[in-house]
Design an enzyme around this catalytic site. Structure first.
Site, PDB file in Angstrom:
ATOM      1  N   PHE A 147       0.857  -1.191   0.000  1.00  0.00           N
ATOM      2  CA  PHE A 147       0.000   0.000   0.000  1.00  0.00           C
ATOM      3  C   PHE A 147       0.891   1.238   0.000  1.00  0.00           C
ATOM      4  O   PHE A 147       1.646   1.465   0.939  1.00  0.00           O
ATOM      5  CB  PHE A 147      -0.940   0.063   1.203  1.00  0.00           C
ATOM      6  N   ASP A 232       9.310   2.970   1.979  1.00  0.00           N
ATOM      7  CA  ASP A 232       8.103   3.701   2.356  1.00  0.00           C
ATOM      8  C   ASP A 232       7.872   3.470   3.851  1.00  0.00           C
ATOM      9  O   ASP A 232       7.342   2.445   4.265  1.00  0.00           O
ATOM     10  CB  ASP A 232       6.903   3.209   1.533  1.00  0.00           C
ATOM     11  N   LYS A 261       2.490  11.248   7.350  1.00  0.00           N
ATOM     12  CA  LYS A 261       1.678  10.952   8.546  1.00  0.00           C
ATOM     13  C   LYS A 261       2.230  11.620   9.815  1.00  0.00           C
ATOM     14  O   LYS A 261       2.036  12.810   9.991  1.00  0.00           O
ATOM     15  CB  LYS A 261       1.523   9.439   8.696  1.00  0.00           C
TER      16      LYS A 261
HETATM   17  C1  LIG Z   1      -0.887   6.225   4.367  1.00  0.00           C
HETATM   18  C2  LIG Z   1       0.174   5.626   3.532  1.00  0.00           C
HETATM   19  C3  LIG Z   1       0.516   6.157   2.272  1.00  0.00           C
HETATM   20  C4  LIG Z   1      -0.265   7.281   1.615  1.00  0.00           C
HETATM   21  O1  LIG Z   1      -0.297   8.441   2.367  1.00  0.00           O
HETATM   22  P1  LIG Z   1      -1.438   9.554   2.045  1.00  0.00           P
HETATM   23  O2  LIG Z   1      -1.025  10.718   2.878  1.00  0.00           O
HETATM   24  O3  LIG Z   1      -2.742   8.957   2.452  1.00  0.00           O
HETATM   25  O4  LIG Z   1      -1.362   9.826   0.595  1.00  0.00           O
HETATM   26  C5  LIG Z   1       1.574   5.591   1.594  1.00  0.00           C
HETATM   27  N1  LIG Z   1       2.255   4.553   2.103  1.00  0.00           N
HETATM   28  C6  LIG Z   1       1.948   4.008   3.299  1.00  0.00           C
HETATM   29  C7  LIG Z   1       2.754   2.869   3.814  1.00  0.00           C
HETATM   30  C8  LIG Z   1       0.903   4.518   4.051  1.00  0.00           C
HETATM   31  O5  LIG Z   1       0.572   3.958   5.220  1.00  0.00           O
END
Ligand SMILES: *Cc1c(COP(=O)(O)O)cnc(C)c1O
Length: 410
Positions: A147, A232, A261
């Site tokens: 994701f 990520d 985040k």
């Molecule tokens: C939440 C998330 C994203 C995307 O972040 P947004 O601010 O919602 O675009 C990408 N990678 C991971 C692992 C995430 O948890």
């Protein structure tokens, strides 16, 4: 206009449902205010938030330091300058991110998905300019269950049909391989492979932790093949797993970090891509940008939010409180629990197939005053703000035990 002074939770739910796009299926709870790990609805009910906005709220709701920094910056009367000009806050923020990540260049963006998109552009251009990959042939290896956000390019390489269905045609140049399988990865490498894009723990995927040694071996293979290791850590980073970065559990140093985040503690969208100069230098003036990226309000807020993570030692708190929470969670004797997967304060409780999905358990937890959200149907995720205390964990454990044993909803 509805206000919390006069309207009930149900009125707000109805209003959102009437005018909003129905791209979410929220639990029926309206949050009016929050403090630490707690939130309140307009009807005066209190809940413990064990989702923490998908780990954006690691510092807890209404953190006094971040709140004060935001207030001061708003009072100063400057919130956006655009990158056509310099501002007096961005440099301080970039310096702190550089110190924390060990990378000497930082690209500020807004959302997590933008950080991922930016990394994809970075890796491709690095591949053409530095590695010598033929024009438009760059390949990036990604992993089943990933994701990385919701843009068309990103959902194009998702392995989850609900993210992809109806959104094609998709961007080429990505290869999906099994997460946790070294051999599959090695087989997928070609001379045009420029990067891997990987989550050290797949959080949305269901808190999936790869076998020990996997990430270290991946790092080695990337070095040997001149492939960028792009991590990520948007959800796993900044303390959540008991270290500043989840990759530290395996002593891995990525070439590229994506962070978002918790970097702004839930105040506003701020994300970054970090890398060393020999990679980041392929971004030249005019080749990439963002109107709000690097805005002074975001820079001030994120600088303070990141300082709170460091100075309150939230990674260590996550390790200690996570161990206490998970240790006690494992002692609960429930016929519904198939497996518990956890690192630090990122916890997934997998519900047995025969007993239906995780959603009814989340609904039952809500009735007890605990907000948790199912991920991938069968997993309850517990990821409260990292400022949670042992007493608060005890309060939660008592209720979780009731739901998982006596009053199981199915
Ligand atoms: C939440 C998330 C994203 C995307 O972040 P947004 O601010 O919602 O675009 C990408 N990678 C991971 C692992 C995430 O948890």
């Amino acid at each position: 206009m509805l206000t919390a002074a006069t309207a009930t939770s149900q009125a707000f739910i109805d209003l959102e449902a009437k005018y909003g796009a129905h791209n979410y299926h929220p639990l029926p709870i309206v949050i009016e205010r929050g403090q630490g790990v707690w939130v309140w609805d307009p009807d005066g009910n209190r809940y413990m938030d064990c989702l923490a906005a998908y780990s954006a709220l690691n510092q807890g709701y209404n953190h006094p330091r971040i709140m004060e920094a935001a207030r001061k910056q708003i009072d100063a009367g400057i919130t956006l300058t655009s990158r056509a000009f310099y501002n007096t806050h961005l440099g301080n923020f970039l310096k702190l991110v550089s110190e924390v990540t060990g990378h000497d260049r930082v690209l500020p963006m807004n959302t997590g998905a933008e950080a991922v998109e930016s990394s994809i552009k970075l890796a491709r251009r690095w591949g053409y300019w530095k590695k010598g990959v033929p024009h438009d042939k760059a390949e990036i290896i990604v992993f089943d269950g990933n994701f990385h956000g919701r843009t068309t390019t990103i959902v194009g390489f998702s392995s989850d049909d609900s993210y992809r269905d109806g959104f094609g045609p998709f961007t080429p140049g990505f290869k999906l391989v099994e997460f946790g399988d070294l051999e599959a990865f090695e087989k997928a490498i070609t001379e045009n492979t420029v990067a891997i894009l990987i989550e050290p723990i797949q959080a949305e995927g269901g808190i999936l932790i790869p076998p020990r040694g996997y990430l270290k071996a991946m790092e080695q293979i990337c070095r040997e093949n001149n492939i960028l290791f792009m991590a990520d850590e948007i959800q796993t980073g900044l303390g959540r797993t008991g270290k500043m970065f989840a990759l530290e559990h395996e002593n891995v140093r990525p070439d590229v970090f994506m962070l978002a985040k918790a970097i702004s503690g839930g105040f506003m969208p701020v994300s970054v891509v970090t890398a060393n100069e020999e990679v980041m230098e392929v971004f030249t003036p005019g080749s990439h940008g963002s109107t709000y990226g690097g805005n002074p309000l975001g820079a001030v807020v994120a600088h303070e939010a990141l300082s709170v993570i460091i100075e309150e030692n939230l990674p260590r708190r996550a390790a200690e409180m996570g161990e206490y929470f998970v240790g006690n969670l494992r002692r609960i004797d429930s016929p519904h629990v198939k497996e518990i997967r956890a690192r630090g304060m990122l916890v997934g409780v997998e519900i047995n197939g025969e007993n239906g999905n995780a959603r009814p358990f989340c609904e039952a937890l809500k009735e007890k005053g605990i907000l948790a959200k199912e991920t991938h149907e069968s997993v309850i995720r517990f990821a409260p703000p990292l400022v949670i205390t042992q007493d608060e964990i005890d309060w939660a454990l008592e209720r979780i035990e009731q739901v998982l044993t006596v009053e199981a909803p199915v």
